[in-house]
Motif scaffolding. Structure first.
Motif, PDB file in Angstrom:
ATOM      1  N   HIS A 230      -7.638   1.533  -0.347  1.00 24.80           N
ATOM      2  CA  HIS A 230      -7.960   1.146   1.028  1.00 24.80           C
ATOM      3  C   HIS A 230      -8.125   2.422   1.836  1.00 24.80           C
ATOM      4  CE1 HIS A 230      -7.972  -1.304   4.672  1.00 24.80           C
ATOM      5  NE2 HIS A 230      -7.112  -0.456   5.207  1.00 24.80           N
TER       6      HIS A 230
ATOM      7  N   ARG B  90       0.823  -1.201   0.000  1.00 24.00           N
ATOM      8  CA  ARG B  90       0.000   0.000   0.000  1.00 24.00           C
ATOM      9  C   ARG B  90       0.859   1.254   0.000  1.00 24.00           C
ATOM     10  NH1 ARG B  90      -4.229  -2.024   4.730  1.00 24.00           N
ATOM     11  NH2 ARG B  90      -5.310  -3.597   3.431  1.00 24.00           N
TER      12      ARG B  90
ATOM     13  N   SER C 269     -12.926  -0.419   1.221  1.00 29.54           N
ATOM     14  CA  SER C 269     -12.084  -0.724   0.066  1.00 29.54           C
ATOM     15  C   SER C 269     -12.880  -0.460  -1.199  1.00 29.54           C
ATOM     16  CB  SER C 269     -11.612  -2.176   0.091  1.00 29.54           C
ATOM     17  OG  SER C 269     -10.695  -2.390   1.137  1.00 29.54           O
TER      18      SER C 269
END
Length: 744
Positions: A550, A514, A565
């Motif tokens: 996210h 991420r 999400s």
């Protein structure tokens, strides 16, 4: 927090860590005090003897003759009132004139705001800030802090210009309507340290004789029929019992008044209170204005008015069909009625006592322990049949007890025939806090209108319930993503975000890693939610990779509250001969270029080699190996592309280089060195250019925020500048206009 657009340095503005930005001008000494509002420091101006003392900025700041500039400061001093001024200088540093504020109406040891604004006179090229007061003895202290000099600060979205919103220049934006005279005063008022649009001069309306008195803002801005507008201003009534009010007026194309809407202040005292009024512009409306006044005034009573704004009415929830007047109850109960039962409705009182949004709420009172049905007005809903809608109110108990509040949506057809109500949700009220209470419902066939219906059940006599922030909107996905291949970005839409929480947004690749996504203040990592709707344009999303977003909603202490999400999405770069060069902080400069030759990379390293006597091998001391370095060769195919690439490279900012998948290169942040620019052919009219870009791999910029208009629209431009020619003298480029980077 730095004041946006301040010509003064942080040290000069906040007097932290020292007083180096200031120097005595007359009858004073300077020192650094404590107890400031922005940091601990403040400027102490101490009189040498009785009489006026003045301090000024050490530096002079460039100005343009004819342009309006503003200055303000927070001040404190128990002995005498103070004033602030702008000292205009010519190119030789000689004083031309001074634009002074009025003196504060009284001395005060508490922090209060002083300010003034004025146009730079002919011949002025520089300006200084002057601080002044006139003690009756020596060794008298006056305190200053939070000082600003710059272009006028106005409310974004205000249909009025700075001269009407603020009375810092003069009172020419107002005219008497009835039984009134107009002047300016500087009352002692302590504004929030970051409320930069308020303070300094106020409009003072004085009643000439006993009776009703009112004044009108003369600059009537244009409006769009059918759009709901909100007007507000701070009102300071002369006495607690005064009947002070503000009105929003609409006029037709001939200047005839066609509608007026009044909102009366229920003052809790004699301070400054922001009073709101809103209404939809009628079908034949062409312009609007604001009036303010006192009903039943005594001769000589004064109503003060500050920060006058007319703007498009806000939505309490994105997409709500409930007008602001019916959702926030700022000027009354709106279209709310009691459909059955003994309940009575009223606007809460006084100002600020009961409110979730704004300063008032709807007061539902039940004299007996029974159920009552309270219903809003009917509001149009488009494409309703078969679609889900959500009604929501915020409520709390102020007296007695209530077993429940059942929230429903009631549907109507175009002929106002009642089509029934949704099942609803019965919410209990466990305490005296404010609770948001939503309920969903699917619109039946034929539905074109809807209302919010509340069945309120009191379990004791003399029970009182407050209702506020009423909204009704079509339910859309909480999280949505859309890709724009041609423009090279992904748009992420987040709906129904809760207020008072923090937000973290990350891009998640197929490997599960991420990366934080960039917003206006930098990477979105614990940013406060300021709206229920947030639209993010992710210009750093990679191409040819399936990704999703996210989202973490965090409590104030940083702990997790909830997560979301998005769906998967992939950007495509259709032509593998092209690459993107992007400026993370200025996406309007991003562009695709044709790659002539990809870099042959070097991996540099700093080493020191030492040959030791009588040893075969040298001793080598090495730093860690650096990032990639190499020359990227690209083409531009037109004069427009050539100018765009020069603009992109001109800032020297860290750039993002992105290529199509399968090209053997990774997306990377780079810094470009000295650029080579050659014609492809020998003809002067040949538009193609070949560019040699020496690239050095760089880290991802962390604090760089995405520049944007920050809520500004063309209405903000029209409110300040009369013609396009006026813009040419202020903004060098269209990008400067977009970002409000003014040259003078």
């Amino acid at each position: 927090m730095a004041i946006p657009g301040n010509f003064l340095s942080e040290t000069t503005s906040t007097i932290d860590p020292n007083t180096s930005g200031w120097t005595p001008k007359l009858n004073c000494t300077l020192s650094k005090g404590v107890g400031g509002r922005v940091g601990d420091g403040c400027l102490v101006v101490k009189s040498v003897a009785a009489g006026e003392m003045q301090a000024r900025t050490v530096s002079s700041y460039p100005v343009t003759a004819g342009t309006v500039y503003q200055v303000f400061s927070d001040a404190a001093g128990a002995s005498v009132p103070e004033r602030i001024g702008i000292r205009w200088l010519n190119a030789a540093g000689t004083e031309i004139s001074i634009t002074w504020s009025l003196y504060t109406m009284a001395a005060s040891s508490g922090w209060h705001r002083v300010g003034v604004a004025g146009a730079a006179p002919s011949g002025a090229t520089q300006a200084q800030v002057l601080l002044s007061s006139s003690p009756l003895a020596g060794l008298v202290n006056q305190y200053w802090e939070n000082v600003y000099l710059g272009l006028p600060i106005r409310t974004t979205g205000n249909l009025f210009g700075f001269g009407t919103e603020s009375s810092e220049i003069d009172a020419s934006g107002w005219t008497p309507l009835a039984n009134a005279t107009i002047s300016r005063q500087v009352p002692v008022i302590s504004w929030a340290v970051d409320n930069w649009t308020a303070g300094g001069h106020t409009i003072a309306m004085t009643a000439v004789a006993a009776g009703n008195a009112s004044i009108l803002a003369v600059n009537g801005p244009s409006v769009t029929p059918g759009v709901e507008y909100l007007a507000y201003a701070y009102l300071q009534p002369p006495v607690l019992t005064a009947n002070a009010w503000i009105e929003l007026l609409y006029f037709d194309g001939n200047g005839n008044q066609i509608a007026s809407y009044r909102s009366v202040l229920a003052a809790p005292g004699t301070g400054m209170y922001r009073q709101r009024v809103s209404a939809k512009a009628p079908d034949n409306a062409a312009s609007c204005s604001v009036t303010a006044g006192l009903d039943g005034a005594s001769a000589g009573q004064i109503l003060r008015i500050e920060t006058v704004v007319v703007t498009a009415a806000p939505q309490l929830q994105a997409g709500t069909v409930v007008p602001y007047a019916d959702g926030s109850m700022e000027q009354g109960v709106g279209q709310w009625t009691v459909a059955s039962g003994v309940a009575t409705l009223a606007r809460s009182t006084p100002w600020g006592a009961q409110a979730s949004d704004g300063s008032y709420s709807l007061t539902v009172s039940s004299s007996t322990a029974t159920a009552s049905v309270v219903r809003s007005g009917k509001f149009p809903v488009s494409d309703a049949p078969g679609n889900n809608f959500r009604a929501q109110v915020t409520s709390h108990v102020t007296a007695g007890t209530w077993s429940s509040v059942n929230v429903k949506i009631r549907w109507y057809d175009a002929a106002n025939v009642d089509l029934g109500a949704s099942t609803g949700v019965a919410w209990s009220l466990p305490g005296s806090g404010w609770y948001s209470m939503p309920a969903d419902g699917v619109a039946p066939a034929g539905a074109t209108q809807a209302s919010i219906e509340l069945t309120t059940t009191a379990t004791a006599g003399s029970s009182v319930l407050q209702v506020d922030a009423a909204s009704l909107w079509p339910v859309l996905p909480l999280t949505a993503v859309t890709g724009f291949d041609a423009d090279g970005y992904v748009r992420l839409t987040l709906r129904e975000l809760p207020f008072g929480f923090l937000l973290r947004v990350q891009r998640e690749g197929p490997d599960g890693l991420r990366t934080l996504v960039r917003g206006p203040s930098g990477l979105i990592d614990g940013d406060p939610t300021v709206s229920d709707l947030l639209i993010i344009e992710d210009h750093e999303a990679p191409f040819g990779v399936s990704l999703r977003y996210h989202i973490e909603i965090l409590n104030a202490d940083g702990s997790g509250a909830s997560t979301r999400s998005s769906a998967q999405i992939m950007l495509t770069l259709a032509d593998f001969n092209e690459a993107w060069l992007k400026d993370p902080g200025n996406p309007q400069r991003n562009m695709r270029v044709v790659v002539q030759q990809a870099p042959d990379w070097d991996l540099p390293i700093v080493q020191t080699k030492h040959k030791v006597r009588n040893r075969q091998n040298a001793v080598v001391l090495s730093d860690s190996r650096g990032g990639l370095e190499g020359d990227l060769a690209v083409w531009t195919r037109s004069d427009e592309e050539r100018k765009a690439l020069r603009l992109l490279l001109g800032s020297g900012n860290t750039l993002l280089w992105q290529v199509a998948p399968g090209m053997g290169e990774d997306d990377m942040y780079v810094n470009a060195g000295q650029v080579g620019l050659d014609r492809v052919g020998r003809l002067a009219q040949e538009p193609w250019r070949t560019w040699s870009l020496p690239l050095t791999q760089a880290d991802m910029p962390v604090t760089t925020g995405v520049n944007g208009a920050a809520g500004r629209t063309w209405q903000d431009v029209v409110a300040v500048y009369a013609t396009c020619a006026d813009l040419l003298a202020v903004y060098a480029t269209c990008e400067d206009l977009l970002l409000d980077r003014r040259t003078g």
